[in-house]
Write a protein that holds these residues in place. Structure first.
Motif, PDB file in Angstrom:
ATOM      1  N   GLY A 196       3.666   7.894  -6.096  1.00 26.10           N
ATOM      2  CA  GLY A 196       4.812   7.919  -5.177  1.00 26.10           C
ATOM      3  C   GLY A 196       4.536   7.103  -3.935  1.00 26.10           C
ATOM      4  N   MET A 197       3.320   7.288  -3.396  1.00 29.93           N
ATOM      5  CA  MET A 197       2.954   6.539  -2.190  1.00 29.93           C
ATOM      6  C   MET A 197       2.821   5.054  -2.500  1.00 29.93           C
ATOM      7  SD  MET A 197       0.383   8.902  -0.012  1.00 29.93           S
ATOM      8  CE  MET A 197      -0.753   9.465  -1.233  1.00 29.93           C
ATOM      9  N   PHE A 198       2.375   4.783  -3.709  1.00 32.94           N
ATOM     10  CA  PHE A 198       2.212   3.385  -4.129  1.00 32.94           C
ATOM     11  C   PHE A 198       3.546   2.648  -4.069  1.00 32.94           C
ATOM     12  CE2 PHE A 198       2.689   0.437  -7.728  1.00 32.94           C
ATOM     13  CZ  PHE A 198       1.738  -0.501  -7.401  1.00 32.94           C
ATOM     14  N   PHE A 199       4.586   3.280  -4.601  1.00 34.96           N
ATOM     15  CA  PHE A 199       5.897   2.625  -4.629  1.00 34.96           C
ATOM     16  C   PHE A 199       6.405   2.359  -3.209  1.00 34.96           C
ATOM     17  CE2 PHE A 199       6.226   3.935  -9.094  1.00 34.96           C
ATOM     18  CZ  PHE A 199       6.755   2.773  -9.628  1.00 34.96           C
ATOM     19  N   ALA A 200       6.296   3.388  -2.371  1.00 33.34           N
ATOM     20  CA  ALA A 200       6.805   3.210  -1.013  1.00 33.34           C
ATOM     21  C   ALA A 200       5.890   2.287  -0.211  1.00 33.34           C
ATOM     22  CB  ALA A 200       6.929   4.567  -0.325  1.00 33.34           C
ATOM     23  N   GLY A 201       4.585   2.501  -0.363  1.00 34.30           N
ATOM     24  CA  GLY A 201       3.617   1.726   0.412  1.00 34.30           C
ATOM     25  C   GLY A 201       3.658   0.251   0.075  1.00 34.30           C
ATOM     26  N   ALA A 202       3.688  -0.054  -1.216  1.00 32.46           N
ATOM     27  CA  ALA A 202       3.664  -1.462  -1.631  1.00 32.46           C
ATOM     28  C   ALA A 202       4.943  -2.171  -1.213  1.00 32.46           C
ATOM     29  CB  ALA A 202       3.466  -1.563  -3.133  1.00 32.46           C
ATOM     30  N   PHE A 203       5.977  -1.393  -0.993  1.00 37.08           N
ATOM     31  CA  PHE A 203       7.228  -2.012  -0.563  1.00 37.08           C
ATOM     32  C   PHE A 203       7.106  -2.530   0.883  1.00 37.08           C
ATOM     33  CE2 PHE A 203      11.544  -1.763   1.207  1.00 37.08           C
ATOM     34  CZ  PHE A 203      12.185  -2.627   0.335  1.00 37.08           C
ATOM     35  N   PHE A 204       6.440  -1.750   1.724  1.00 38.56           N
ATOM     36  CA  PHE A 204       6.335  -2.158   3.128  1.00 38.56           C
ATOM     37  C   PHE A 204       5.105  -2.983   3.423  1.00 38.56           C
ATOM     38  CE2 PHE A 204       9.036   1.664   3.667  1.00 38.56           C
ATOM     39  CZ  PHE A 204      10.109   1.034   4.245  1.00 38.56           C
ATOM     40  N   LYS A 205       4.015  -2.603   2.788  1.00 36.55           N
ATOM     41  CA  LYS A 205       2.748  -3.263   3.099  1.00 36.55           C
ATOM     42  C   LYS A 205       2.380  -4.158   1.937  1.00 36.55           C
ATOM     43  CE  LYS A 205      -1.153  -3.811   5.298  1.00 36.55           C
ATOM     44  NZ  LYS A 205      -0.928  -5.256   5.209  1.00 36.55           N
ATOM     45  N   LYS A 206       2.099  -5.394   2.251  1.00 31.47           N
ATOM     46  CA  LYS A 206       1.695  -6.310   1.184  1.00 31.47           C
ATOM     47  C   LYS A 206       0.394  -5.815   0.565  1.00 31.47           C
ATOM     48  CE  LYS A 206       3.499 -10.206   3.737  1.00 31.47           C
ATOM     49  NZ  LYS A 206       3.114 -11.323   4.579  1.00 31.47           N
ATOM     50  N   ARG A 207       0.341  -5.793  -0.732  1.00 29.93           N
ATOM     51  CA  ARG A 207      -0.863  -5.400  -1.466  1.00 29.93           C
ATOM     52  C   ARG A 207      -1.437  -4.080  -0.951  1.00 29.93           C
ATOM     53  NH1 ARG A 207      -3.306  -8.448  -5.821  1.00 29.93           N
ATOM     54  NH2 ARG A 207      -1.864 -10.136  -6.137  1.00 29.93           N
ATOM     55  N   PHE A 208      -0.571  -3.106  -0.825  1.00 22.52           N
ATOM     56  CA  PHE A 208      -0.923  -1.805  -0.267  1.00 22.52           C
ATOM     57  C   PHE A 208      -2.117  -1.173  -0.969  1.00 22.52           C
ATOM     58  CE2 PHE A 208      -0.213   2.816  -0.862  1.00 22.52           C
ATOM     59  CZ  PHE A 208      -0.370   3.229   0.433  1.00 22.52           C
ATOM     60  N   PHE A 209      -2.096  -1.176  -2.282  1.00 23.60           N
ATOM     61  CA  PHE A 209      -3.134  -0.442  -3.004  1.00 23.60           C
ATOM     62  C   PHE A 209      -4.475  -1.163  -2.979  1.00 23.60           C
ATOM     63  CE2 PHE A 209      -5.470   0.761  -6.838  1.00 23.60           C
ATOM     64  CZ  PHE A 209      -5.590   2.106  -6.598  1.00 23.60           C
ATOM     65  N   CYS A 210      -4.434  -2.477  -2.877  1.00 23.35           N
ATOM     66  CA  CYS A 210      -5.662  -3.273  -2.999  1.00 23.35           C
ATOM     67  C   CYS A 210      -6.716  -2.920  -1.950  1.00 23.35           C
ATOM     68  CB  CYS A 210      -5.323  -4.755  -2.941  1.00 23.35           C
ATOM     69  SG  CYS A 210      -4.182  -5.230  -4.236  1.00 23.35           S
ATOM     70  N   PHE A 211      -6.264  -2.349  -0.819  1.00 21.47           N
ATOM     71  CA  PHE A 211      -7.230  -1.965   0.209  1.00 21.47           C
ATOM     72  C   PHE A 211      -8.132  -0.837  -0.278  1.00 21.47           C
ATOM     73  CE2 PHE A 211      -3.761  -3.878   2.468  1.00 21.47           C
ATOM     74  CZ  PHE A 211      -4.426  -4.699   3.345  1.00 21.47           C
ATOM     75  N   PHE A 212      -7.631  -0.068  -1.259  1.00 26.65           N
ATOM     76  CA  PHE A 212      -8.379   1.097  -1.722  1.00 26.65           C
ATOM     77  C   PHE A 212      -9.015   0.863  -3.079  1.00 26.65           C
ATOM     78  CE2 PHE A 212      -4.331   2.429   0.320  1.00 26.65           C
ATOM     79  CZ  PHE A 212      -4.877   2.665   1.564  1.00 26.65           C
ATOM     80  N   CYS A 213      -8.881  -0.333  -3.596  1.00 26.22           N
ATOM     81  CA  CYS A 213      -9.254  -0.568  -4.989  1.00 26.22           C
ATOM     82  C   CYS A 213     -10.770  -0.663  -5.164  1.00 26.22           C
ATOM     83  CB  CYS A 213      -8.590  -1.848  -5.482  1.00 26.22           C
ATOM     84  SG  CYS A 213      -9.006  -2.239  -7.160  1.00 26.22           S
TER      85      CYS A 213
END
Lengths: 325, 429, 338
Positions: free
Chosen positions: A212-229
């Motif tokens: 859920g956070m991924f969908f919202a986060g990636a919408f606002f922040k570029k490459r949102f998940f990649c910071f945690f990968c």
């Protein structure tokens, strides 16, 4: 030859990358339908939960392989872990971290979210630098856990005992790749909460929350998940072996920050570090947008085995900026 | 009575300024051989500036700017005309000296003189002054007191951390909002894109010009290069760009024909420090008349003016305005920033690129920042083994004789050094 | 029908209570019926009561299977078919506890990687009837450590039939192309009955679940039947419920041919063929997982993040909010530039 080089340097790398990513996405997500199987131990999120994907993510195998008693891990079976790492590295060195920027299907998906946001005209978000520095560490913690948890599934911890089998592939359980990517083959079975056991329930709840956070986060922040990968963290360990390099000539740098502005991952060193030659940082995904945004002749370069294949030029910069819509 | 006296003073100062400008321009034109045809546009423009005034007559709003950090893309986007009002005129400097403290820098005095003598209150819709050095900062208040509409554009003192970057971006955003309010025109994606492209075209030509100056022996004098950039202060961007394009094409032909205005032995200088603004071409002229060549400069009235280009990632205001802001802050090597290591790096890079034999450091007396930074730069250059001549001067002509002796001696020493270097090179070959 | 069920229960030896009952009736049963009972493979010897299941994730160097029957006078022929359809050697031993077959599967990604078919065939004439009894076991020899490289190798992941086997059950894929077994309750399973590699029509196929629910069907012209696996694993206590719980099912087939002949000197006028194939199944995802809660959790966090970002942005638009101590802040004009 010079003409060709000029043509390459004037290229709009973002457009090239857009099409390359679509191509890679099709291979990684629908590869099975085309009878393509690139292989295992891939340094990218070619998720094994996709039924007919084109390859397998290294982290999945890594988590499985570490489910071994310590005495076996340091014996011949540990060799299997080692060979798999070797395979991983041999895949990795070709593209270095460009696996993230050009191939990773989850990364591509996030880039599409960014495109969508741009179309709608909503402002992007940025982390402040202090927050960013804290968040960066999460990926190393995840990487540690995804190795430690499988080990403790096969070796008992004092007072607690062995972890149950429900702890298997702990990172996959919280990775949005598992929940989101199979959707592209019409498989929604990963979107469930598993009440089979408490551990599974907690993991799936966590997984869905992150989704859920991924969908919202990636919408606002570029490459949102990649910071945690954690894959990004793992790749960074081997970055010195990569054939593909991002090279910076600090003497030509004016610290204008155009590259920093272009950087989806907000890496400040790309603009402010004029000492390092090999400028790849742990968050870098080698999208080479910085090279395209650099107005200084030959300041940033992309090298493959020491040969420059793409570099910053004044003309290229001018043409790309002018061509922007 | 008072009014009449005022009118008299104005007329007097104006005619003096025009005289000075004509004088300098004649020197620039006549004392040197092989002036490029393309320079005529710039000569004419600058002589007109002093005989006819600097204000455009097409009814558009006029916004005066000081310092390089003012993002004039925003001004162009709201369809106003940006004019940089930094002045190099000695008569105005004199006029300003009447009410300014004695140890004020000549440029500030000239600006204050200009705005006190001339009745520009109605002609400038706004004067934008970034908070660079202390003197510029206070100028803002004094100008407000004189009845001018001013805007103080808040610039951070540091540029090496992210906070100051965001601070500056916000301050540019506020400026954009204020501009929209004052002019009644909205900044939109399309008009800002147009403004960026317009200025980028100018920058691109300017970079071409910059690169053509790298040729050694040179195809153009430094004094002409100063004039080209100075003309940008008051000219409309489009016509300036096309005039520079003509000049560049001409210079390119010179390069192709292997034609040069000086010979291999001419010492090549890097000019840095306080900005020479037409008609204050004292030091550059002295250097070049004495047989030196200003191959490149690092001053905010010339090479630094149009060098840096903004790069936006997303074509929307939320990204374009900060992108514009960034390109005025991060690469700027104004001594009002601490730390200002970038200036050293830039000088080192220029010395390599332009084959520089020596550095000429000008500082206006009263310009504390450049005066103080001189020590740091001097030490840095000494380590690198590049000789530097430090000149403290102002807009008056009194010190010309003394300065020319020093400059000639400096050039002579460099010539000797260069000769032995060349010999040494030949010997090793 | 009832009688037959009893017999089967004895043969499988599941319920202790029923064994006792059957012991009481043991004499009449034997007197009445000398016909040989069908048998099947198991991981445990007939004496052991415990159920075991094979894991396709754990490779073993030697694989051993017991025959469920306690009969001593069997005339067994063993066959082994590797995943590529090649015949391999199968070792048959007569032990005290019963019959044991075994073969080697070295720990590596070799030709054994995939589904191996194990068969035994027993032929016997009783009362002028030729009984051909076969048993089949499919073992999926796989370790994820060897990789899933045979993904697109059709023969590797399809269930094979063997033309040397007089009577056998061939399932339609019970595992995926990565050799992971995914038979769940509620699945529609399809099996075919083959005789010497050819489909058999009108054979009687019986599927028996772990708790002995059973269903008998007749094969169609392709030798196939289809049925849905029923759920028979219920735990009252959530704690004790295991999603990976494996229940055994046995698929059996029987076929009669009116044919006379001579088998090793003994005449017969009828052939009865029987075969078996044990398999396993686990609870279906629907039994313990919920889309509704998954989407709810995902949705809540999506909205929370979205709302969080938007709220943060809205707050940033109102500068100097903190200066207002007592009064509620007036609505600030939005900065259009933001």
């Amino acid at each position: 030859m010079n003409k060709f080089k000029k043509y390459i340097n004037n290229v709009n790398i973002s457009r090239f990358r857009f099409w390359f990513q679509i191509f890679a996405f099709i291979i990684m997500v629908y590869g099975g339908f085309l009878s393509i199987d690139i292989g295992e131990n891939l340094p990218t999120f070619s998720c094994p939960y996709i039924d007919k994907g084109g390859g397998t993510c290294f982290l999945m195998g890594l988590q499985h392989r570490f489910t071994l008693p310590i005495d076996q891990l340091i014996s011949f079976r540990g060799l299997a872990v080692l060979t798999s790492v070797l395979f991983f590295v041999s895949w990795f060195i070709f593209f270095n971290k460009a696996w993230c920027g050009y191939i990773c299907p989850l990364g591509t998906l996030q880039d599409w979210f960014t495109k969508l946001r741009q179309k709608i005209g909503i402002r992007y978000s940025n982390y402040s630098e202090a927050k960013f520095k804290k968040l960066k560490k999460i990926k190393y913690i995840l990487l540690g856990l995804l190795i430690l948890i499988p080990i403790f599934m096969a070796n008992s911890i004092p007072f607690i005992g062995k972890l149950s089998h429900d702890w298997a592939v702990p990172f996959c359980m919280i990775c949005p790749g598992r929940t989101v990517l199979p959707l592209f083959q019409g498989d929604a079975s990963q979107l469930v909460i598993d009440y089979g056991s408490k551990t599974k329930m907690i993991f799936t709840v966590l997984g869905m929350a992150i989704t859920g956070m991924f969908f919202a986060g990636a919408f606002f922040k570029k490459r949102f998940f990649c910071f945690f990968c954690p894959m990004s963290a793992l790749q960074f360990i081997f970055k010195k072996l990569g054939f593909l390099r991002l090279i910076k000539d600090g003497t030509k740098c004016t610290k204008c920050g155009d590259c920093y502005r272009a950087c989806d991952m907000g890496i400040r060193e790309i603009a402010d570090d004029i000492e390092s030659k090999d400028i790849i940082k742990d968050d870098c995904m080698m999208c080479f947008k910085c090279v395209a945004a650099c107005p200084e002749e030959k300041c940033l370069k992309v090298n493959f085995l020491g040969k420059t294949i793409y570099e910053a030029t004044e003309e290229g910069f001018y043409k790309r900026q002018k061509g922007k819509k | 009575m008072e009014k009449e006296r005022f009118e008299k003073v104005r007329k007097h100062v104006r005619s003096e300024a025009a005289l000075e400008a004509g004088d300098v321009l004649n020197k620039i034109k006549d004392n040197f051989p092989d002036n490029p045809e393309g320079m005529n546009y710039f000569y004419d423009l600058l002589s007109r500036q002093f005989s006819e005034g600097i204000l455009p007559k097409n009814g558009k709003k006029v916004i005066g700017t000081m310092c390089v950090q003012v993002p004039d893309e925003l001004i162009l986007a709201v369809d106003a005309i940006p004019i940089r009002v930094c002045s190099g005129s000695f008569p105005y400097d004199n006029a300003g000296a009447e009410f300014m403290p004695a140890k004020t820098c000549s440029m500030i005095k000239a600006i204050m003189g200009l705005f006190s003598v001339e009745n520009y209150q109605k002609k400038f819709d706004m004067l934008v002054i970034p908070t660079t050095c202390d003197q510029k900062k206070k100028t803002t208040e004094m100008l407000t007191d004189m009845g001018y509409e001013t805007y103080s554009l808040s610039l951070p003192s540091r540029k090496d951390n992210d906070n100051s970057r965001h601070y500056w971006q916000n301050s540019v955003k506020e400026f954009a909002a204020d501009l929209m309010k004052k002019t009644g025109k909205k900044i939109t994606t399309s008009n800002i894109k147009k403004a960026i492209d317009l200025k980028n075209n100018a920058r691109y030509e300017f970079r071409r010009f910059f690169n053509l100056r790298k040729k050694s022996p040179s195809v153009i004098y430094g004094k002409d290069a100063f004039l080209v950039a100075n003309a940008y202060f008051v000219d409309e961007v489009e016509s300036w760009t096309s005039a520079l394009k003509n000049l560049n094409d001409e210079l390119e032909k010179r390069v192709n024909k292997n034609f040069s205005i000086v010979n291999q032995k001419t010492p090549r200088f890097l000019f840095t420090g306080s900005p020479p603004i037409f008609p204050n071409m004292k030091i550059p002229l002295l250097v070049e008349e004495a047989g030196g060549l200003i191959a490149v400069d690092e001053v905010c009235s010339s090479s630094r003016l149009l060098y840096d280009m903004p790069a936006y990632d997303e074509g929307a205001l939320y990204d374009m305005i900060p992108a514009i802001a960034d390109c005025y802050l991060k690469p700027c090597t104004c001594p009002c920033f601490v730390p200002n290591e970038e200036r050293k790096d830039k000088l080192a890079n220029l010395i390599d690129l332009f084959n520089i034999d020596g550095v000429i450091y000008q500082s206006f007396s009263g310009c504390q920042l450049y005066e103080m930074e001189q020590k740091l730069i001097g030490n840095f250059l000494m380590e690198k083994g590049i000789p530097m001549l430090y000149i403290e001067s102002d807009y008056s002509k009194e010190d010309t004789g003394q300065l020319s002796t020093r400059i000639e001696a400096f050039i002579e020493s460099i010539k000797i050094k260069k000769k032995s270097d060349l010999k040494g090179k030949r010997a090793t070959k | 029908m009832k009688k037959k069920q009893k017999k089967r229960i004895i043969a499988h030896g599941y319920s202790r209570g029923l064994i006792i009952i059957s012991v009481i009736f043991i004499a009449p049963v034997f007197a009445e019926n000398r016909e040989p009972k069908s048998f099947h493979f198991s991981l445990t010897s007939p004496a052991e009561k415990k159920q075991k299941h094979e894991s396709e994730h754990a490779a073993k160097p030697v694989r051993k299977y017991w025959l469920s029957t306690a009969e001593k006078d069997l005339n067994l022929e063993g066959y082994l078919l590797n995943p590529l359809g090649e015949e391999k050697e199968l070792k048959i031993e007569k032990k005290e506890e019963g019959w044991l077959v075994s073969f080697n599967t070295p720990f590596k990604d070799s030709e054994d990687h995939g589904a191996n078919n194990v068969y035994v065939v027993d032929k016997k004439v009783v009362d002028k009837t030729l009984y051909i009894r076969t048993a089949k076991w499919i073992t999926v020899n796989h370790s994820c450590g060897w990789g899933h490289g045979h993904k697109h190798d059709k023969i590797r992941h399809s269930a094979l039939s063997f033309e040397k086997i007089p009577f056998e059950i061939v399932p339609q894929v019970l595992w995926d192309d990565k050799f992971h077994i995914r038979t769940k309750t509620g699945d529609n399973l399809k099996v075919f009955v083959y005789s010497y590699g050819k489909p058999v029509e009108n054979a009687k196929v019986t599927v028996v679940s772990e708790k002995d629910w059973q269903k008998t069907m007749i094969t169609d012209e392709n030798g196939g039947i289809e049925f849905q696996m029923i759920r028979d694993y219920y735990e009252r206590n959530w704690e004790r419920f295991h999603t990976s719980h494996r229940s055994r099912m046995i698929v059996e087939a029987e076929y009669e041919i009116n044919e006379s002949g001579n088998y090793e000197g003994e005449l017969y006028n009828k052939i009865i063929m029987s075969t078996s194939m044990p398999w396993k199944y686990s609870p279906a995802l629907e039994d313990y997982a919920s889309y509704k809660s998954g989407l709810t959790v995902g949705g809540i966090f999506f909205i929370l993040t979205l709302g969080g970002v938007l709220l943060y942005r809205e707050r940033r638009r109102k500068p100097f909010l903190e200066l207002d101590f007592e009064k509620k802040p007036r609505k600030n004009k939005k900065n259009k530039n933001e």
